[in-house]
Design a protein around this motif. Structure first.
Motif, short mmCIF file in Angstrom:
data_model
loop_
_atom_site.label_atom_id
_atom_site.label_comp_id
_atom_site.label_asym_id
_atom_site.label_seq_id
_atom_site.Cartn_x
_atom_site.Cartn_y
_atom_site.Cartn_z
N THR A 16 24.36 3.77 48.41
CA THR A 16 25.27 3.67 49.56
C THR A 16 26.46 2.78 49.23
N VAL A 17 26.20 1.65 48.58
CA VAL A 17 27.28 0.77 48.16
C VAL A 17 28.22 1.50 47.21
N SER A 18 27.65 2.20 46.24
CA SER A 18 28.45 2.92 45.26
C SER A 18 29.35 3.93 45.94
N LEU A 77 32.22 2.24 48.09
CA LEU A 77 33.25 1.51 47.35
C LEU A 77 33.94 2.36 46.29
N ASP A 78 33.57 3.63 46.20
CA ASP A 78 34.18 4.52 45.20
C ASP A 78 35.57 4.93 45.67
N GLU A 79 36.61 4.43 45.01
CA GLU A 79 37.99 4.69 45.42
C GLU A 79 38.41 6.13 45.22
N ARG A 80 37.63 6.90 44.46
CA ARG A 80 37.97 8.31 44.24
C ARG A 80 37.61 9.17 45.44
N LEU A 81 36.74 8.65 46.33
CA LEU A 81 36.29 9.41 47.48
C LEU A 81 37.12 9.05 48.72
N PRO A 82 37.17 9.96 49.70
CA PRO A 82 37.88 9.64 50.95
C PRO A 82 37.32 8.36 51.57
N ARG A 83 38.20 7.49 52.02
CA ARG A 83 37.79 6.19 52.56
C ARG A 83 37.14 6.38 53.93
N SER A 84 35.89 5.94 54.04
CA SER A 84 35.17 6.04 55.30
C SER A 84 35.51 4.84 56.18
N VAL A 86 29.85 -2.84 54.49
CA VAL A 86 29.66 -2.92 53.03
C VAL A 86 30.91 -3.49 52.36
N ARG A 87 32.08 -3.04 52.77
CA ARG A 87 33.32 -3.55 52.17
C ARG A 87 33.50 -5.04 52.46
N LYS A 88 33.12 -5.47 53.66
CA LYS A 88 33.25 -6.88 54.01
C LYS A 88 32.32 -7.74 53.15
N ILE A 89 31.07 -7.30 52.98
CA ILE A 89 30.13 -8.04 52.15
C ILE A 89 30.61 -8.10 50.70
#
Length: 353
Positions: free
Chosen positions: A29-31, A34-41, A49-52
Motif C-alpha cells: 500500500t505504501v509503495s 508513493l509511486d509518482e508514476r501512478l495517478p495521485r490518490s 501515508v504521505r503525511k507519515i
C-alpha cells in the motif's frame, strides 16, 4: 521521528517498512501510494501515508525499485547531433519528461550517418538502458526491424519509418499551414527548400506544401522544389539555385529553420530584402528565429508534448497501445519575414486565385 538525514531511531535509513509500520498499512500500500508514476490518490488513506512518510523523512529509492523490476531507470536517446538546436531542444524535453517518471537519459549522436546508429544503440544497450528513443530514422533503415525482432523496447521521435512506435509532429499539417499562409498573402510562385528525402519529417512537410498548392489550384513547378540537408549551408545553396531561375519565386518555404536562416543569408548576399522582395517561412521555431533582424515566420513544434508521447509509448504495454504513431499538431507563428505580395504595379494580389 527522525532527523534531517532521513534516518530512523536506530540510525539506519528510513525504509518503506518503517513507513508501513508507522502508518498501519501494508508495504504494498505504501509503495502504491508513493509511486509518482501512478495517478495521485487523494483518499484519506493516501493522505495519511504521505503525511507519515514526510514525518519520517522517507525518500523513495528509485534506483532500488528499478533494480527489483530488472530495470536501470536509464533511457538511451540517439540524435544526429546536439549542435543542431532542434535536436538539443528535443533532448532537453525528453530529459525533463524522463525525470518526471523518475528516470534519466543518456544521449549518443551519429552525425546523421546511417551506420553510426547501430554503433550508438549497441553501446547504450551494453550500458543497460531500459529502452531507446531514436530521432535518426531513415526510410531505408533496416536497423529498427532488427531491434523489433530482438524485442528491444524503442520509440522513434520527430521522424518515423511508418511502422515502429513513433511520437512525431504532424509534419504534413505543418507544411500545409506554412504554404497556406503564403497563399493567403497572395503569393503564387512559392518555392520549397525540401530537406532530405530520407527523413519522414521532410517528406511530410513536402506533402503538406503540395496539398496546399493543389487546393489553391496552383501549379507545383518542379523547378521550385529544391532538395537539401537540414544545414544553414544547404539553405544558402538552395536559395541561390532558386534565384537563378528565369522566373524567381516570390516566397520560400524552408522545411527547417536552419535552411531558412541560410536562405535569408543567401538572399541578403545579393541585395534582396525579406519580406519586401521575398517572403520566407521556416519550420520548428527554434528560439533564435524570433530574434533575427527580420524575425522569421515559422511553424512551432511542441517538443515537450512529443517527448511526453515518446516516453508514454516506451513505458506502455504493447497490447494497450491503440495508435502506434502519435502525431502532435504544430502551430504557425507569423512574424515579419512574410508579407502580402504586390504585383509589378504595386497592387496587392488577391488572397485566392
Amino acid at each position: 521521528m527522525t532527523d534531517s538525514n532521513q534516518h530512523n531511531v536506530t540510525g539506519s535509513k528510513v525504509t518503506i517498512h518503517d513507513v508501513a509500520r508507522a502508518a498501519g498499512v501494508s508495504k504494498s500500500t505504501v509503495s502504491r501510494m508513493l509511486d509518482e508514476r501512478l495517478p495521485r490518490s487523494d483518499s484519506e488513506k493516501a493522505r495519511h501515508v504521505r503525511k507519515i512518510a514526510e514525518q519520517l523523512g522517507y525518500v523513495r529509492d528509485i534506483s532500488a525499485a528499478s533494480l527489483r523490476r530488472g530495470e536501470t531507470g536509464m533511457i538511451g536517446v540517439i540524435v544526429p547531433r546536439l549542435t543542431d538546436t532542434v535536436m538539443a531542444m528535443l533532448y532537453e524535453s525528453l530529459a525533463r519528461a524522463a525525470m518526471r517518471l523518475g528516470k534519466f537519459t543518456i544521449v549518443a549522436s551519429t552525425e546523421d550517418e546511417p551506420g553510426a546508429v547501430r554503433h550508438a544503440a549497441e553501446a547504450l544497450l551494453r550500458r543497460g538502458v531500459d529502452g531507446l528513443i531514436l530521432s535518426t530514422a531513415r526510410d531505408e533503415d533496416i536497423y529498427t526491424k532488427e531491434l523489433r525482432a530482438r524485442g528491444v523496447p524503442y520509440v522513434l521521435t520527430l521522424r518515423t519509418d511508418g511502422v515502429s512506435l513513433s511520437a512525431v509532429g504532424d509534419d504534413q499539417l505543418g507544411g500545409y499551414l506554412a504554404t497556406r499562409h503564403l497563399i493567403d498573402l497572395g503569393h503564387r510562385r512559392i518555392a520549397l527548400i525540401a530537406g532530405p528525402s530520407y527523413a519522414s519529417s521532410a517528406t511530410g512537410r513536402r506533402a503538406g506544401y503540395l496539398q496546399a498548392m493543389r487546393e489553391a489550384d496552383l501549379e507545383s513547378d518542379p523547378d521550385l522544389i529544391v532538395g537539401s540537408s537540414f544545414s544553414i549551408e544547404a539553405g544558402v545553396e538552395a536559395a541561390r539555385q532558386l534565384l537563378e531561375l528565369p522566373r524567381r519565386p516570390t516566397a520560400i518555404f524552408a522545411v527547417n529553420d536552419n535552411t531558412a536562416i541560410g536562405a535569408l543569408s543567401g538572399l541578403a548576399s545579393i541585395g534582396l530584402s525579406v519580406p519586401d522582395d521575398m517572403s520566407l517561412v521556416g519550420y520548428n521555431d527554434v528560439p533564435i528565429v524570433s530574434h533575427l533582424p527580420t524575425p522569421l515566420t515559422s511553424v512551432r513544434v511542441p517538443f515537450d508534448q512529443i517527448a511526453h508521447e515518446a516516453l508514454s509509448l516506451l513505458s506502455e504495454d504493447m497490447e494497450e497501445i491503440g495508435q502506434p504513431i502519435r502525431r502532435v499538431a504544430p502551430t504557425l507563428i507569423p512574424r515579419k519575414s512574410t508579407r502580402r505580395w504586390h504585383d509589378a504595379h504595386g497592387n496587392a494580389v488577391a488572397s485566392r486565385p
